[in-house]
Structures are given as structure tokens and as C-alpha cells.
Design a protein around this motif. Structure first.
Motif, PDB file in Angstrom:
ATOM      1  N   LEU A   1      -3.836  -7.178   2.619  1.00 20.05           N
ATOM      2  CA  LEU A   1      -2.562  -6.970   3.315  1.00 20.05           C
ATOM      3  C   LEU A   1      -1.561  -6.258   2.424  1.00 20.05           C
ATOM      4  O   LEU A   1      -0.827  -5.362   2.875  1.00 20.05           O
ATOM      5  N   LEU A   2      -1.534  -6.617   1.139  1.00 17.23           N
ATOM      6  CA  LEU A   2      -0.625  -5.958   0.201  1.00 17.23           C
ATOM      7  C   LEU A   2      -0.957  -4.481   0.068  1.00 17.23           C
ATOM      8  O   LEU A   2      -0.050  -3.626   0.062  1.00 17.23           O
ATOM      9  N   VAL A   3      -2.241  -4.156  -0.024  1.00 17.56           N
ATOM     10  CA  VAL A   3      -2.665  -2.758  -0.134  1.00 17.56           C
ATOM     11  C   VAL A   3      -2.228  -1.969   1.098  1.00 17.56           C
ATOM     12  O   VAL A   3      -1.714  -0.846   0.996  1.00 17.56           O
TER      13      VAL A   3
ATOM     14  N   ALA B   1       5.886  -6.242   1.494  1.00 18.23           N
ATOM     15  CA  ALA B   1       4.991  -6.064   0.344  1.00 18.23           C
ATOM     16  C   ALA B   1       5.446  -6.928  -0.832  1.00 18.23           C
ATOM     17  O   ALA B   1       4.624  -7.539  -1.532  1.00 18.23           O
ATOM     18  N   LEU B   2       6.758  -7.000  -1.028  1.00 13.76           N
ATOM     19  CA  LEU B   2       7.294  -7.814  -2.116  1.00 13.76           C
ATOM     20  C   LEU B   2       7.003  -9.303  -1.874  1.00 13.76           C
ATOM     21  O   LEU B   2       6.622 -10.031  -2.804  1.00 13.76           O
TER      22      LEU B   2
ATOM     23  N   LEU C   1       1.594  -1.472   0.977  1.00  9.74           N
ATOM     24  CA  LEU C   1       1.975  -0.486  -0.039  1.00  9.74           C
ATOM     25  C   LEU C   1       1.634   0.927   0.431  1.00  9.74           C
ATOM     26  O   LEU C   1       2.408   1.874   0.207  1.00  9.74           O
ATOM     27  N   PHE C   2       0.483   1.076   1.078  1.00  5.83           N
ATOM     28  CA  PHE C   2       0.107   2.386   1.623  1.00  5.83           C
ATOM     29  C   PHE C   2       1.110   2.815   2.695  1.00  5.83           C
ATOM     30  O   PHE C   2       1.518   3.985   2.754  1.00  5.83           O
TER      31      PHE C   2
ATOM     32  N   MET D   1      13.104   0.532   8.553  1.00  3.53           N
ATOM     33  CA  MET D   1      11.657   0.382   8.635  1.00  3.53           C
ATOM     34  C   MET D   1      11.043   0.375   7.241  1.00  3.53           C
ATOM     35  O   MET D   1      10.169  -0.446   6.929  1.00  3.53           O
ATOM     36  N   ILE D   2      11.495   1.282   6.386  1.00  5.41           N
ATOM     37  CA  ILE D   2      10.986   1.347   5.014  1.00  5.41           C
ATOM     38  C   ILE D   2      11.337   0.068   4.257  1.00  5.41           C
ATOM     39  O   ILE D   2      10.506  -0.515   3.561  1.00  5.41           O
TER      40      ILE D   2
END
Length: 263
Positions: A52-54, A21-22, A57-58, A13-14
């Protein structure tokens, strides 16, 4: 031989969220280099990708924090604290039979077996793809490593329809299982667990009893009493019993509690 209880947060999942994100980052770089982020449509697209990136990353930060908290051998050891806390409340006499619903890697089943040396413990789980590192073989390995393999057994099954006769067990328990099961009314799942509990037997169920998943805990307790339970009580475990309220909020465990009683 050592037990391997794995982690409640799958590494896949991580990795998946991190990969996402990448990919968004690469896409943003490409959009910027191509000069696409101009005009109203381009700016909206670029802004949406940034948002979406934020979010991703969160999510990575939260998942990593949860992974560290649930590491069995790490410094935090929240998972171990919870398992020890739940198993300490599961008691049966010599010759008793205990059922652990949603046994995962066998941690709670094994803890119950160690605390009840005269009992037989059965762990049941569907071991779905989302928890690919958990399996029946892993549970059996851990039971052998902990020296309780002679008194523990594990079976693949569905909590919604347990493959046991009525009143087959003297105690039933579960930890963070039922909230993962799609259901309009989770009382039905709990009642299926209580079906296999003998009259006078005890139940100890730890889960995320959020209003969105279960409704009002007081109403749930009342419904169980009306269903025939001799004794029912609910205990909030985020008040320092198993974790602090801050831990519960930041680890997405708000609403965690113990539903305990006698059939």
C-alpha cells in the motif's frame, strides 16, 4: 490584476495521498517496533502495508508530475497548450454566442472570447467540492483580468440538463469535462450539449475518449451522424497535436481527442 487559472490537479489531492503515505509509514515503524510482523498473519499484514505504501508513493509521484505539467505558468504549460489548441478551433461570427460546458476556472471560455472578439461567451460548471479552488467568482475575476468581462458570463449548472432553450448557441465547446460525469452512455451528455446548439452551428469537444468511457470513437462518430449531425470527425490529440503519446501515458491522458463537427 492577473488571471489565476489554478491547476487541474487539486493540491488537496496531493496532500491527501501524501498524508496517507506518511500514515502508513508511521504504522509500519510501529508494527516493526512492536514485533508484530512475525508469524504468518503478521507477515501478511506487514507485506500488505508495504504494498500500500508503494502504491501511495507512486501515486504521489504521478500527481506531482501532473501538477507540474498542468501549471499555467510553469515550464511545461500543457494545460495552456491544450486550451489554446481547443479555442483555436472554436469560431463564430460577430454577434455569435458560444457555450463552454465545464468551464472550471474560465480558461477556455476566456480564450474563446479573445479569439472571437464579436461573440458572447457563456461558461457553465457545477464547481464541485473536488475542485474547490474553481468557482464562478474565480471565472469572473479571470475574465475581468483578461479584459473580456463584458462579453463573458458564468453560470452554475449541470451538463446533464443544461438550463438553456434548444438552439441557443452558435458554437459549443468543452475541455476534459464529460469523462468525469458518471454515465452509462456519454453520448446522452453530448446530445444534451448539441440540443442547445443551433442547426448549422459547430461543436468542439476535447476529452479523454477512452474505450472504457466512450466505447470505440468510430462508433461514437457514427452514432452522432445517425443522430442528425451534418458533419462529425474525431482527431487523436496525443499524436503531437496537443501532446505526445509519452506525455499522454504518463499523465493519465491516453485517449485524449477532439470531437468536432457541425450540427
Amino acid at each position: 490584476m492577473e488571471a489565476e487559472y489554478k491547476n487541474w490537479v487539486p493540491t488537496g489531492m496531493i496532500i491527501g495521498v501524501g498524508t496517507g503515505a506518511l500514515a502508513i509509514t508511521v504504522l509500519l515503524v510501529g508494527v516493526s517496533a512492536a514485533g508484530v510482523a512475525t508469524g504468518v498473519v503478521g507477515k501478511i499484514l506487514f507485506g500488505s502495508l508495504i504494498l500500500l505504501l508503494v502504491v501511495l508513493l507512486f501515486a504521489v509521484v504521478v500527481l506531482v508530475r501532473m501538477y507540474n505539467a498542468f501549471s499555467w505558468t510553469g515550464k511545461w504549460q500543457l494545460a495552456k497548450r491544450i486550451i489554446e489548441g481547443v479555442s483555436a478551433r472554436v469560431e463564430t461570427g460577430a454577434g455569435g454566442k458560444i457555450l463552454d460546458v465545464g468551464c472550471g476556472s474560465g480558461a477556455l471560455s476566456i480564450a474563446c472570447a479573445k479569439r472571437n472578439p464579436g461573440a458572447q461567451v457563456m461558461g457553465i460548471d457545477r464547481w464541485g467540492a473536488e475542485y474547490a479552488s474553481f468557482s464562478q467568482a474565480l471565472c469572473e475575476h479571470n475574465a475581468q483580468a483578461e479584459g473580456v468581462s463584458a462579453r463573458t458570463s458564468f453560470l452554475r449548472g449541470d451538463a446533464r440538463k443544461l438550463p438553456f432553450d434548444d438552439e441557443s448557441f452558435d458554437a459549443v465547446t468543452s475541455n476534459y469535462c464529460y469523462h468525469n460525469i458518471p454515465a452509462n452512455d456519454r453520448l446522452i451528455i453530448i446530445l444534451e450539449t448539441l440540443r442547445v446548439l443551433r442547426k448549422g452551428g459547430t461543436f468542439v469537444i476535447h476529452d479523454i475518449f477512452s474505450v472504457s468511457k466512450y466505447g470505440d470513437p468510430d462508433v461514437l462518430v457514427d452514432r452522432l451522424r445517425k443522430a442528425g449531425c451534418a458533419q462529425v470527425e474525431f482527431t487523436d490529440t496525443t499524436d503531437g497535436t496537443f501532446m505526445s503519446r509519452c506525455e499522454a501515458r504518463t499523465l493519465l491522458l491516453s485517449g485524449s481527442g477532439l470531437l468536432m463537427g457541425t450540427k
